[in-house]
Design a protein around this motif. Structure first.
Motif, PDB file in Angstrom:
ATOM      1  N   ASP A 173       3.578  -2.598   8.435  1.00 38.96           N
ATOM      2  CA  ASP A 173       2.333  -1.558   9.345  1.00 38.96           C
ATOM      3  C   ASP A 173       0.648  -1.989   9.512  1.00 38.96           C
ATOM      4  O   ASP A 173       0.011  -1.113   9.905  1.00 38.96           O
ATOM      5  CB  ASP A 173       2.761   0.249   8.671  1.00 38.96           C
ATOM      6  CG  ASP A 173       4.455   0.184   8.840  1.00 38.96           C
ATOM      7  OD1 ASP A 173       5.038   0.938   7.653  1.00 38.96           O
ATOM      8  OD2 ASP A 173       4.539  -0.532  10.137  1.00 38.96           O
ATOM      9  N   ALA A 174       0.766  -2.552   8.501  1.00 36.01           N
ATOM     10  CA  ALA A 174      -0.981  -2.496   7.754  1.00 36.01           C
ATOM     11  C   ALA A 174      -1.053  -4.253   8.113  1.00 36.01           C
ATOM     12  O   ALA A 174      -0.508  -4.643   7.575  1.00 36.01           O
ATOM     13  CB  ALA A 174      -1.674  -1.983   6.936  1.00 36.01           C
ATOM     14  N   ILE A 175      -2.285  -4.983   8.413  1.00 35.40           N
ATOM     15  CA  ILE A 175      -2.734  -5.702   7.870  1.00 35.40           C
ATOM     16  C   ILE A 175      -2.510  -6.817   6.728  1.00 35.40           C
ATOM     17  O   ILE A 175      -2.995  -5.785   5.806  1.00 35.40           O
ATOM     18  CB  ILE A 175      -3.973  -6.578   8.520  1.00 35.40           C
ATOM     19  CG1 ILE A 175      -4.978  -6.034   8.247  1.00 35.40           C
ATOM     20  CG2 ILE A 175      -3.908  -6.221   9.835  1.00 35.40           C
ATOM     21  CD1 ILE A 175      -6.393  -6.345   7.606  1.00 35.40           C
ATOM     22  N   GLY A 176      -2.309  -7.821   6.132  1.00 35.01           N
ATOM     23  CA  GLY A 176      -1.670  -7.619   5.104  1.00 35.01           C
ATOM     24  C   GLY A 176      -2.816  -9.574   5.126  1.00 35.01           C
ATOM     25  O   GLY A 176      -3.135 -10.875   6.087  1.00 35.01           O
ATOM     26  N   MET A 177      -2.282 -10.152   3.899  1.00 37.49           N
ATOM     27  CA  MET A 177      -2.691 -11.712   3.445  1.00 37.49           C
ATOM     28  C   MET A 177      -2.892 -12.252   4.337  1.00 37.49           C
ATOM     29  O   MET A 177      -3.719 -12.931   4.820  1.00 37.49           O
ATOM     30  CB  MET A 177      -2.734 -12.082   2.312  1.00 37.49           C
ATOM     31  CG  MET A 177      -2.959 -13.246   2.228  1.00 37.49           C
ATOM     32  SD  MET A 177      -3.534 -14.116  -0.115  1.00 37.49           S
ATOM     33  CE  MET A 177      -1.774 -14.844   0.820  1.00 37.49           C
ATOM     34  N   VAL A 178      -1.183 -12.426   4.978  1.00 35.40           N
ATOM     35  CA  VAL A 178      -0.953 -12.973   6.361  1.00 35.40           C
ATOM     36  C   VAL A 178      -1.686 -13.039   7.416  1.00 35.40           C
ATOM     37  O   VAL A 178      -2.219 -13.626   8.383  1.00 35.40           O
ATOM     38  CB  VAL A 178       0.397 -13.564   6.546  1.00 35.40           C
ATOM     39  CG1 VAL A 178       1.206 -14.608   7.476  1.00 35.40           C
ATOM     40  CG2 VAL A 178       1.127 -13.445   4.613  1.00 35.40           C
TER      41      VAL A 178
END
Lengths: 240, 231
Positions: free
Chosen positions: B155-160
């Motif tokens: 639901d939110a941005i992450g490392m990828v």
């Protein structure tokens, strides 16, 4: 009660008590791959029981292709049916999953340092050693020059340390581990001197690493390795 | 962002280059976690500063991250360090398997997608078609990692998502200039949609370079590369 305690102590000290009872761990690799061997060491370090499946890369199993559709390579670790590919990703997974005998410390700076050097091995050392093994003439000269540059940094990093991980083996040691076995084999097969006396710390590390209980006697059979790499070397250096 | 000292007396600095997606990754992660930092622009095309060469003697590249005087190089290593150090808004998932998947895809982006893309837009003309096909395959493979999610991180941005920043922003600009179509709504619908989602995040928007400047910079670079590879 005392008898049970004694029994457990005896078992702990003398047998591998698997730390993953009830969990299924499989490792797809080959008999010779250094990338698979890294994972073997990590699993051994943490006392994890696993099933080892050696693949024939000229005839990859359907299961391997199913578990690693992106790269179609070994090693692949399958934990309770869930596959993980890419050896450094697997090593971090093993460390995240089983907490005993950590291969990365909790200190973020230390973690970054070991990850940096693991990357250095993958992106600099490995391509350069491949170039040394497969080229000749001017290309070989260039590869050797790059190798010397790379080794200078590695030697510097070992200053004041017993192992890349410090006092204990860590992620960087596992990733650099191939050096302790393959350099000797490459030198024998090619007649080249690849790690010489300019790198005393690295040479010492190669010995110390090989003697660690987890690493000792895990190398693939020497004769088989010589045969394999001699054939590969001749492929790239056909007799004129 | 010109804050020199954050809370807790932390000194955080980022050595970067305005057009580089790699230093922008680091800035994005810091902004996402609300960590104040000082940004130092390096003239990587002209003259790298002695300080940069001192902090990253091995690669002599940006980004370099400095935390209380300790330098860390390599953008993905820096991202992991940031996540290890500042616990708000994690960029890696908690579950070990999900973490492994995130690391796998972040590495895939750097090991496969980025080089394939550069070859497709800047490689020799006679290899262009093959390079474009390979880059397309990489992007298609990466698209599968989205798996119906809004972001790679869920639901939110992450490392990828952060690692894929050059796909989220740079690719669409550069492919137009280079005259290749790699990422389009009909070829890669899920990935294309993700690029819109990505750039519309306020924290991402704040950390992107101006589009027209990127266009101009890459036009110059591609022209130069094509001049060099002309027979």
């Amino acid at each position: 009660m005392k008898q049970m305690e004694y029994l457990f102590l005896f078992l702990e000290q003398n047998c591998v008590i698997a730390n993953n009872m009830g969990e299924e761990v499989k490792l797809y690799k080959t008999w010779s791959t250094p990338f698979g061997l890294r994972v073997v060491w990590a699993l051994k370090l943490k006392g994890i029981d696993y099933e080892s499946i050696d693949e024939d890369l000229s005839n990859k199993s359907d299961l391997l292709l199913h578990y690693n559709p992106v790269y179609k390579k070994v090693p692949v670790l399958v934990h309770n049916g869930n596959p993980i590919s890419e050896s450094t990703v697997i090593l971090e997974y093993i460390d995240d999953t089983w907490k005993q005998n950590p291969i990365l410390s909790q200190d973020p700076v230390e973690r970054a340092r070991q990850r940096f050097w693991a990357k250095f091995n993958e992106e600099k050392l490995l391509p350069t050693i491949w170039a040394i093994f497969t080229t000749e003439g001017k290309d070989l000269e260039e590869a050797m020059a790059a190798w010397v540059e790379n080794l200078k940094f590695v030697e510097e990093e070992l200053k004041g340390k017993k192992l890349f991980g410090g006092e204990k083996m860590g992620l960087a040691d596992l990733v650099f581990g191939w050096l302790a076995n393959l350099i000797g084999i490459f030198e024998e097969v090619s007649g080249l001197k690849i790690v010489d006396e300019r790198y005393p710390l690295l040479l010492t590390w190669m010995q110390v690493f090989s003697e660690l209980p987890v690493i000792k006697e895990t190398w693939p059979p020497h004769d088989k390795m010589i045969t394999k790499y001699r054939a590969l070397y001749e492929k790239y250096h056909p007799a004129k | 962002m010109k804050a020199v000292l954050g809370t807790m007396g932390d000194e955080v600095k980022v050595f970067g280059f305005w057009a580089s997606p790699f230093s922008r990754r680091v800035e994005l992660a810091l902004r996402f976690k609300g960590v104040p930092y000082e940004y130092i622009e390096e003239d990587i095309l002209g003259n790298k500063s002695p300080l940069l060469l001192h902090y990253n003697p091995v690669h002599k590249k940006i980004p370099v991250f400095l935390h209380n005087g300790k330098p860390i190089a390599e953008s993905l290593v820096i991202l992991e360090y940031i996540d290890d150090t500042w616990k708000s808004n994690p960029i890696l998932p908690h579950d070990p398997y999900d973490r492994a998947m995130a690391r796998f895809w972040a590495n895939f982006i750097d090991d496969k997608c980025f080089p394939a893309f550069m070859k497709a837009v800047m490689g020799p003309e006679n290899e262009r078609e093959k390079a474009v096909e390979e880059a397309g395959d990489c992007l298609k493979t990466l698209e599968s990692a989205l798996n119906g999610k809004r972001f790679f991180g869920g639901d939110a941005i992450g490392m990828v998502d952060i690692a894929a920043n050059f796909i989220g922003f740079w690719v669409r600009i550069i492919q137009e200039i280079a005259g290749v179509e790699l990422l389009s709504a009909d070829k890669l619908p899920a990935l294309f949609k993700w690029t819109d989602e990505f750039v519309s995040c306020s924290v991402v928007k704040e950390s992107l370079p101006p589009q027209d400047k990127i266009s101009a910079a890459f036009k110059a670079r591609i022209d130069q590369a094509q001049t060099n590879t002309r027979p």
